[in-house]
Design an enzyme around this catalytic site. Structure first.
Site, PDB file in Angstrom:
ATOM      1  N   GLY A  81     -25.390   3.569   0.343  1.00  0.00           N
ATOM      2  CA  GLY A  81     -24.072   4.249  -0.323  1.00  0.00           C
ATOM      3  C   GLY A  81     -23.894   3.908  -1.383  1.00  0.00           C
ATOM      4  O   GLY A  81     -24.937   2.745  -1.772  1.00  0.00           O
ATOM      5  N   GLY A 102     -22.234   5.375  -4.286  1.00  0.00           N
ATOM      6  CA  GLY A 102     -21.391   5.463  -5.730  1.00  0.00           C
ATOM      7  C   GLY A 102     -20.467   4.153  -5.514  1.00  0.00           C
ATOM      8  O   GLY A 102     -21.536   3.293  -6.435  1.00  0.00           O
ATOM      9  N   ALA A 143     -19.005   1.270  -5.409  1.00  0.00           N
ATOM     10  CA  ALA A 143     -19.638   0.333  -5.069  1.00  0.00           C
ATOM     11  C   ALA A 143     -21.233  -0.056  -4.987  1.00  0.00           C
ATOM     12  O   ALA A 143     -21.554  -1.481  -5.727  1.00  0.00           O
ATOM     13  CB  ALA A 143     -19.092  -0.174  -3.792  1.00  0.00           C
ATOM     14  N   GLY A 144     -21.968   1.000  -4.063  1.00  0.00           N
ATOM     15  CA  GLY A 144     -22.981   0.622  -4.018  1.00  0.00           C
ATOM     16  C   GLY A 144     -23.774   0.273  -5.206  1.00  0.00           C
ATOM     17  O   GLY A 144     -24.561  -0.126  -5.192  1.00  0.00           O
ATOM     18  N   LYS A 149       0.590  -1.204   0.514  1.00  0.00           N
ATOM     19  CA  LYS A 149       0.143  -0.508   0.161  1.00  0.00           C
ATOM     20  C   LYS A 149       0.534   1.327   0.207  1.00  0.00           C
ATOM     21  O   LYS A 149       2.243   0.740   0.818  1.00  0.00           O
ATOM     22  CB  LYS A 149      -1.155   0.077   1.466  1.00  0.00           C
ATOM     23  CG  LYS A 149      -2.039   0.798   0.797  1.00  0.00           C
ATOM     24  CD  LYS A 149      -2.972   0.490   0.631  1.00  0.00           C
ATOM     25  CE  LYS A 149      -4.214   0.914  -0.274  1.00  0.00           C
ATOM     26  NZ  LYS A 149      -5.505   0.058  -0.935  1.00  0.00           N
TER      27      LYS A 149
HETATM   28  P1  NAD Z   1     -17.661   6.922  -3.226  1.00  0.00           P
HETATM   29  O1  NAD Z   1     -17.179   7.470  -3.405  1.00  0.00           O
HETATM   30  O2  NAD Z   1     -18.068   6.238  -5.377  1.00  0.00           O
HETATM   31  O3  NAD Z   1     -19.069   6.220  -3.002  1.00  0.00           O
HETATM   32  C1  NAD Z   1     -19.472   6.532  -1.510  1.00  0.00           C
HETATM   33  C2  NAD Z   1     -20.600   6.638  -1.035  1.00  0.00           C
HETATM   34  O4  NAD Z   1     -21.704   6.726  -0.260  1.00  0.00           O
HETATM   35  C3  NAD Z   1     -21.095   7.561  -1.984  1.00  0.00           C
HETATM   36  O5  NAD Z   1     -22.829   7.807  -2.136  1.00  0.00           O
HETATM   37  C4  NAD Z   1     -21.896   8.569  -0.538  1.00  0.00           C
HETATM   38  O6  NAD Z   1     -22.391  10.017  -0.414  1.00  0.00           O
HETATM   39  C5  NAD Z   1     -21.867   7.513   0.044  1.00  0.00           C
HETATM   40  N1  NAD Z   1     -21.542   8.063   1.319  1.00  0.00           N
HETATM   41  C6  NAD Z   1     -20.836   8.777   2.447  1.00  0.00           C
HETATM   42  N2  NAD Z   1     -20.508   8.991   3.879  1.00  0.00           N
HETATM   43  C7  NAD Z   1     -22.043   8.256   3.728  1.00  0.00           C
HETATM   44  C8  NAD Z   1     -22.430   8.463   4.667  1.00  0.00           C
HETATM   45  N3  NAD Z   1     -22.809   8.741   6.117  1.00  0.00           N
HETATM   46  N4  NAD Z   1     -24.249   7.120   4.385  1.00  0.00           N
HETATM   47  C9  NAD Z   1     -24.429   6.780   3.730  1.00  0.00           C
HETATM   48  N5  NAD Z   1     -23.838   6.856   2.325  1.00  0.00           N
HETATM   49  C10 NAD Z   1     -22.179   7.663   2.975  1.00  0.00           C
HETATM   50  O7  NAD Z   1     -16.896   5.584  -2.979  1.00  0.00           O
HETATM   51  P2  NAD Z   1     -16.208   3.651  -3.230  1.00  0.00           P
HETATM   52  O8  NAD Z   1     -16.291   3.119  -4.392  1.00  0.00           O
HETATM   53  O9  NAD Z   1     -18.170   2.729  -3.482  1.00  0.00           O
HETATM   54  O10 NAD Z   1     -16.394   2.882  -2.126  1.00  0.00           O
HETATM   55  C11 NAD Z   1     -17.485   2.463  -0.926  1.00  0.00           C
HETATM   56  C12 NAD Z   1     -16.722   1.806  -0.077  1.00  0.00           C
HETATM   57  O11 NAD Z   1     -15.816   0.787  -0.846  1.00  0.00           O
HETATM   58  C13 NAD Z   1     -15.473   1.704   0.308  1.00  0.00           C
HETATM   59  O12 NAD Z   1     -15.680   1.533   2.000  1.00  0.00           O
HETATM   60  C14 NAD Z   1     -14.130   1.716   0.047  1.00  0.00           C
HETATM   61  O13 NAD Z   1     -12.805   1.381   0.278  1.00  0.00           O
HETATM   62  C15 NAD Z   1     -14.755   0.284  -0.985  1.00  0.00           C
HETATM   63  N6  NAD Z   1     -14.027  -0.416  -1.960  1.00  0.00           N
HETATM   64  C16 NAD Z   1     -14.263   0.365  -3.272  1.00  0.00           C
HETATM   65  C17 NAD Z   1     -13.679  -0.447  -4.422  1.00  0.00           C
HETATM   66  C18 NAD Z   1     -13.815  -0.123  -5.326  1.00  0.00           C
HETATM   67  O14 NAD Z   1     -13.344  -0.466  -6.000  1.00  0.00           O
HETATM   68  N7  NAD Z   1     -14.586   1.070  -5.469  1.00  0.00           N
HETATM   69  C19 NAD Z   1     -12.685  -1.842  -4.297  1.00  0.00           C
HETATM   70  C20 NAD Z   1     -12.622  -2.308  -2.209  1.00  0.00           C
HETATM   71  C21 NAD Z   1     -13.104  -1.074  -1.201  1.00  0.00           C
END
Ligand code: NAD
Length: 413
Positions: free
Chosen positions: A216, A218, A220-221, A104
């Protein structure tokens, strides 16, 4: 005071070691990163001055293959956080059985306060400092918080200039026309959906009769919401940082995606629904709960009120250790982050393989190969958890630590 994240990581290793120990020297090796690099990066700022940034690259363990892990740009980056994240990458890669160790990187900076030119100079400067310590068969970085495909492209370009040849396989998460993989953008949500599909089979949850809430929306969600609804699940609640929406009969996810894109928040959805807070969403009467936002969302306070039978951790670290224990006692199946969200690193592995072979796979091919990694990984971890009557998280640690120890012992220390 919040616990030092590296101590947290060590505690998780210890928990697994207590149940099914690995060789004691291999364990001691795994408790320490193999290599820690701290670098100073001078960057000419737009205002005329030069600012010196501090960055890190931690190579936790390379017994199973090159170290793999993202680079984070954030004001709160600390060496303990980077050490913890590198350790978790070793465990994650071993859990899904891809031939990588864990690494990392991080730079203490606030990219939101920097111009594009400053970020480019910082990224190239960071790469110049670490270039002699990484490489396609040594350590392969990727994006993480606030680092983008464009940043990966600058870093790859800088590395290629230093070594004197085009080397796309030194870094993953690149833009598709710069050697990135199809399906990387959706990989985390897609991989998580495969895990949910497999866990549903074990719990006897028929997709068309199963309800899902996702916290969430974003990268992932939102992808998970879209894929799960295509798989036939009834996605009844979603949320973002502005709050959530709920309809017990199901939401029109295509419409939610459109609204989110146009208006920036899911609560602007114009179909039938009621508004819920992020806290309420976690406690809804659903079959499957998918935390896909932040860490520490499921705590000892709300865990007793969670009604889902399955919690699939798409976010990193959404469940506190106390909550984990409560959910286990309530017979809730938790598929842990190191398994559920490993689709991202798995498609990064595919990107590296394609670059090495000079190939470009279709999205369909990528998703099929992803399934072939995620599904057996789920089986391994689920079987171990059942056999030992332990949470899937501990089972995943046991499996991963045994795989790493095996590699350490076969190499000889
Ligand atoms: P992102 O920034 O695209 O999305 C994050 C989402 O969470 C957004 O919709 C935001 O509005 C929402 N959010 C923020 N604060 C919030 C709250 N208090 N309550 C509810 N929702 C809230 O991030 P992402 O890439 O989707 O990552 C989300 C999680 O998934 C993180 O923990 C990240 O470490 C994990 N993750 C992502 C990936 C990837 O490839 N994107 C890989 C492994 C793990």
């Amino acid at each position: 005071m919040a616990k030092n994240p590296f101590e947290n990581a060590l505690e998780q290793l210890e928990k697994a070691q207590d149940i099914e120990p690995i060789d004691s020297v291999a364990y001691e090796i795994m408790k320490r990163p193999q290599r820690i690099l701290e670098v100073s990066i001078p960057v000419k700022m737009d205002g005329g001055g030069t600012k010196i940034f501090t960055g890190y690259r931690v190579q936790h363990n390379d017994a199973r293959g090159p170290c793999k892990g993202g680079i984070r740009y954030h004001p709160n980056v600390s060496i303990d956080e980077v050490k913890a994240l590198a350790t978790w990458m070793t465990i994650k890669c071993a859990t899904v059985n891809i031939p990588y160790g864990g690494g990392k990187g991080g730079v203490i900076c606030d990219p939101k306060e920097m111009s594009e030119g400053e970020i480019e100079r910082l990224s190239r400067g960071y790469m110049r400092q670490i270039a002699h310590y990484i490489g396609p068969d040594v350590d392969v970085p990727a994006p993480d918080v606030y680092t983008t495909p464009q940043i990966m492209a600058w870093m790859e370009d800088e590395y290629s200039k230093i070594v004197g040849k085009d080397t796309p396989e030194v870094i993953t998460g690149k833009p598709i026309d710069k050697g990135g993989s199809e399906g990387r953008g959706t990989a985390t949500g897609m991989g998580g959906s495969y895990i949910i599909r497999e866990a549903s089979k074990e719990l006897g949850l028929n997709p068309s009769e199963s309800t899902v809430a996702i916290q969430g929306f974003g990268n992932a969600g939102s992808v998970a919401a879209s894929i799960l609804s295509k798989m036939g699940y009834k996605v009844v609640a979603v949320s973002d940082s502005h709050g959530g929406i709920y309809n017990k009969d199901g939401l029109n996810i295509d419409r939610v995606l459109q609204v989110k894109k146009e208006k920036g928040r899911v609560s602007e959805y114009d179909g039938p629904c009621e508004k819920v807070s992020n806290e309420e969403l976690l406690e809804l009467p659903v079959d499957i709960l998918v935390p896909a936002a932040l860490e520490n969302q499921i705590t000892k306070d709300n865990a007793p009120h969670i009604k889902a039978k399955l919690v699939a951790e798409l976010a990193n670290g959404p469940t506190t250790p106390e909550a984990d224990q409560i959910l286990h006692e309530q017979d809730v199946l938790v598929t842990p982050d190191i398994l559920t969200n490993a689709g991202g690193v798995t498609v990064s592995y595919f990107e590296w393989l394609q670059n090495k072979k000079g190939e470009h796979w279709s999205e369909e091919e990528v998703n099929k190969k992803l399934d072939e990694i995620m599904t057996p990984a789920f089986r391994d971890v689920y079987t171990k958890a059942k056999e030992k009557h332990i949470p899937m998280r501990t089972a995943a640690y046991i499996i991963a630590m045994h795989r790493v120890a095996d590699a350490i012992l076969k190499r000889g220390y």
